[in-house]
Design a protein around this motif. Sequence first.
Motif, PDB file in Angstrom:
ATOM      1  N   ARG A 296       0.852  -1.184   0.000  1.00 32.88           N
ATOM      2  CA  ARG A 296       0.000   0.000   0.000  1.00 32.88           C
ATOM      3  C   ARG A 296       0.894   1.244   0.000  1.00 32.88           C
ATOM      4  NH1 ARG A 296      -2.604  -0.858   4.371  1.00 32.88           N
ATOM      5  NH2 ARG A 296      -1.765   0.693   5.811  1.00 32.88           N
ATOM      6  N   LEU A 297       0.599   2.156  -0.901  1.00 36.11           N
ATOM      7  CA  LEU A 297       1.313   3.424  -0.983  1.00 36.11           C
ATOM      8  C   LEU A 297       0.386   4.519  -0.464  1.00 36.11           C
ATOM      9  CD1 LEU A 297       3.619   5.298  -1.976  1.00 36.11           C
ATOM     10  CD2 LEU A 297       2.510   5.291  -4.223  1.00 36.11           C
ATOM     11  N   GLU A 298       0.896   5.353   0.461  1.00 39.31           N
ATOM     12  CA  GLU A 298       0.102   6.435   1.019  1.00 39.31           C
ATOM     13  C   GLU A 298       0.827   7.769   0.821  1.00 39.31           C
ATOM     14  OE1 GLU A 298      -0.906   5.679   5.071  1.00 39.31           O
ATOM     15  OE2 GLU A 298      -1.960   3.808   4.624  1.00 39.31           O
ATOM     16  N   LEU A 299       0.105   8.738   0.294  1.00 37.12           N
ATOM     17  CA  LEU A 299       0.616  10.095   0.127  1.00 37.12           C
ATOM     18  C   LEU A 299      -0.182  10.999   1.059  1.00 37.12           C
ATOM     19  CD1 LEU A 299       0.824  10.203  -3.782  1.00 37.12           C
ATOM     20  CD2 LEU A 299       2.667   9.704  -2.168  1.00 37.12           C
ATOM     21  N   THR A 300       0.502  11.705   1.950  1.00 38.48           N
ATOM     22  CA  THR A 300      -0.182  12.451   3.014  1.00 38.48           C
ATOM     23  C   THR A 300       0.299  13.897   3.084  1.00 38.48           C
ATOM     24  OG1 THR A 300      -0.513  10.474   4.376  1.00 38.48           O
ATOM     25  CG2 THR A 300      -0.557  12.589   5.510  1.00 38.48           C
ATOM     26  N   HIS A 301      -0.647  14.790   3.329  1.00 39.26           N
ATOM     27  CA  HIS A 301      -0.333  16.180   3.649  1.00 39.26           C
ATOM     28  C   HIS A 301      -1.068  16.549   4.926  1.00 39.26           C
ATOM     29  CE1 HIS A 301      -0.876  20.583   3.635  1.00 39.26           C
ATOM     30  NE2 HIS A 301       0.299  20.601   3.023  1.00 39.26           N
ATOM     31  N   LYS A 302      -0.361  17.181   5.876  1.00 42.91           N
ATOM     32  CA  LYS A 302      -0.969  17.632   7.122  1.00 42.91           C
ATOM     33  C   LYS A 302      -0.686  19.118   7.301  1.00 42.91           C
ATOM     34  CE  LYS A 302      -0.821  13.183   9.518  1.00 42.91           C
ATOM     35  NZ  LYS A 302      -0.480  12.461  10.769  1.00 42.91           N
ATOM     36  N   ALA A 303      -1.740  19.868   7.452  1.00 46.60           N
ATOM     37  CA  ALA A 303      -1.607  21.307   7.682  1.00 46.60           C
ATOM     38  C   ALA A 303      -1.640  21.575   9.176  1.00 46.60           C
ATOM     39  CB  ALA A 303      -2.744  22.052   6.993  1.00 46.60           C
ATOM     40  N   ALA A 304      -0.645  22.293   9.667  1.00 46.79           N
ATOM     41  CA  ALA A 304      -0.567  22.596  11.092  1.00 46.79           C
ATOM     42  C   ALA A 304      -0.949  24.031  11.405  1.00 46.79           C
ATOM     43  CB  ALA A 304       0.851  22.318  11.608  1.00 46.79           C
ATOM     44  N   ASP A 305      -1.033  24.873  10.382  1.00 48.93           N
ATOM     45  CA  ASP A 305      -1.281  26.293  10.601  1.00 48.93           C
ATOM     46  C   ASP A 305      -2.047  26.855   9.409  1.00 48.93           C
ATOM     47  OD1 ASP A 305      -1.132  29.082  10.943  1.00 48.93           O
ATOM     48  OD2 ASP A 305       0.832  28.957  11.897  1.00 48.93           O
ATOM     49  N   ARG A 306      -3.167  27.506   9.665  1.00 46.45           N
ATOM     50  CA  ARG A 306      -3.981  28.065   8.581  1.00 46.45           C
ATOM     51  C   ARG A 306      -3.274  29.181   7.815  1.00 46.45           C
ATOM     52  NH1 ARG A 306      -7.550  26.581  12.427  1.00 46.45           N
ATOM     53  NH2 ARG A 306      -9.302  25.286  11.724  1.00 46.45           N
ATOM     54  N   ARG A 307      -2.183  29.670   8.345  1.00 48.91           N
ATOM     55  CA  ARG A 307      -1.469  30.734   7.650  1.00 48.91           C
ATOM     56  C   ARG A 307      -0.958  30.294   6.282  1.00 48.91           C
ATOM     57  NH1 ARG A 307       2.619  32.959  12.155  1.00 48.91           N
ATOM     58  NH2 ARG A 307       2.671  30.731  12.607  1.00 48.91           N
ATOM     59  N   ILE A 308      -0.788  28.979   6.089  1.00 49.07           N
ATOM     60  CA  ILE A 308      -0.333  28.523   4.770  1.00 49.07           C
ATOM     61  C   ILE A 308      -1.366  28.862   3.704  1.00 49.07           C
ATOM     62  CG2 ILE A 308       1.109  26.683   5.714  1.00 49.07           C
ATOM     63  CD1 ILE A 308      -1.032  24.676   4.898  1.00 49.07           C
ATOM     64  N   TYR A 309      -2.645  28.869   4.068  1.00 50.03           N
ATOM     65  CA  TYR A 309      -3.701  29.201   3.113  1.00 50.03           C
ATOM     66  C   TYR A 309      -3.729  30.708   2.854  1.00 50.03           C
ATOM     67  CZ  TYR A 309      -5.109  24.614   4.848  1.00 50.03           C
ATOM     68  OH  TYR A 309      -5.111  23.301   5.236  1.00 50.03           O
ATOM     69  N   ALA A 310      -3.568  31.490   3.914  1.00 52.99           N
ATOM     70  CA  ALA A 310      -3.524  32.939   3.757  1.00 52.99           C
ATOM     71  C   ALA A 310      -2.331  33.344   2.903  1.00 52.99           C
ATOM     72  CB  ALA A 310      -3.460  33.613   5.131  1.00 52.99           C
ATOM     73  N   ARG A 311      -1.181  32.734   3.161  1.00 49.75           N
ATOM     74  CA  ARG A 311       0.028  33.051   2.400  1.00 49.75           C
ATOM     75  C   ARG A 311      -0.170  32.751   0.917  1.00 49.75           C
ATOM     76  NH1 ARG A 311       3.417  29.804   5.103  1.00 49.75           N
ATOM     77  NH2 ARG A 311       3.305  31.270   6.822  1.00 49.75           N
ATOM     78  N   GLY A 312      -0.774  31.606   0.628  1.00 54.81           N
ATOM     79  CA  GLY A 312      -1.015  31.233  -0.759  1.00 54.81           C
ATOM     80  C   GLY A 312      -2.016  32.146  -1.436  1.00 54.81           C
ATOM     81  N   ALA A 313      -3.054  32.564  -0.699  1.00 53.03           N
ATOM     82  CA  ALA A 313      -4.079  33.437  -1.282  1.00 53.03           C
ATOM     83  C   ALA A 313      -3.507  34.804  -1.631  1.00 53.03           C
ATOM     84  CB  ALA A 313      -5.248  33.578  -0.315  1.00 53.03           C
TER      85      ALA A 313
END
Length: 268
Positions: free
Chosen positions: A227-244
């Motif tokens: 089984r291959l698993e690809l995972t992303h975990k966001a720890a801080d909502r600032r990553i979304y603000a920075r991208g926006a």
Amino acid sequence: MNQCRIGIVGCGGRMGRMLIAEIAQTEGAVVAGGTEQTATLAGQDLGTLAGLGPLGVAAGTDAAALIAASDAIIDFTVPAATVRHAELAAAAGKILVIGTTGLDAAQTRAIEAAARQAPIVWSANMSLGVNLLLGLVEQVAARLGPDYDIEIQEMHHRMKIDAPSGTALALGRAAAAGRGVPLEDVWVKSRDGHTGARAGGSIGFATLRGGDVVGDHTVMFAGLGERLELTHKAADRRIYARGAVRAALWAVGRPPGLYGMKDVLGLR
């Protein structure tokens, strides 16, 4: 360099406050204003809302006035409001960055129509990591083929109102694209009771809600013996603000059209 005047609709929420802070701290950007429908927040200084100290800009209630005063608008609100803001941005020819999820087919068509008159950047997830993950999922799905079952698991905080998350659906679309099929033809959004054997080629979703989880997404490719698993975990909502904010600055000078974070990051 001229500063890009960026307005925030829904500036009093958690994401709105983070956007204020991110804009204020980003070179080439300035907080143009914000709107807030909550009576206790309307009229407050945006800098105070974001914990920065006064900026001399108060939260208003008129989205059309905010759009007129801004070069770009960032919207992380709710689908019905986002459609209205897209119509206003289109009429004014202003940049709109959309982070709202949960739009239905009719609302999606409305955003697409608005993008014929204004540059709109729309992404289910604004983070760099997630957008890299989307590309990886599509490649893996194409290379492993239908012998590997695809399951997508996501978890968010208890207050999230749509399920599966917009990012989970985007990951599903990436996997389906890798296989050359429409996601709607193969998705399984829930399972309950005596479901029988898993349908070959289907893409399953599992949704978890609880606590204050910012956003966890895992795409599983389950084959015989591995089984291959690809995972992303966001720890801080600032990553979304920075991208926006990065998306808003990228869109300056762009022609009308519907863009995504792949365009912003040069990944397309």
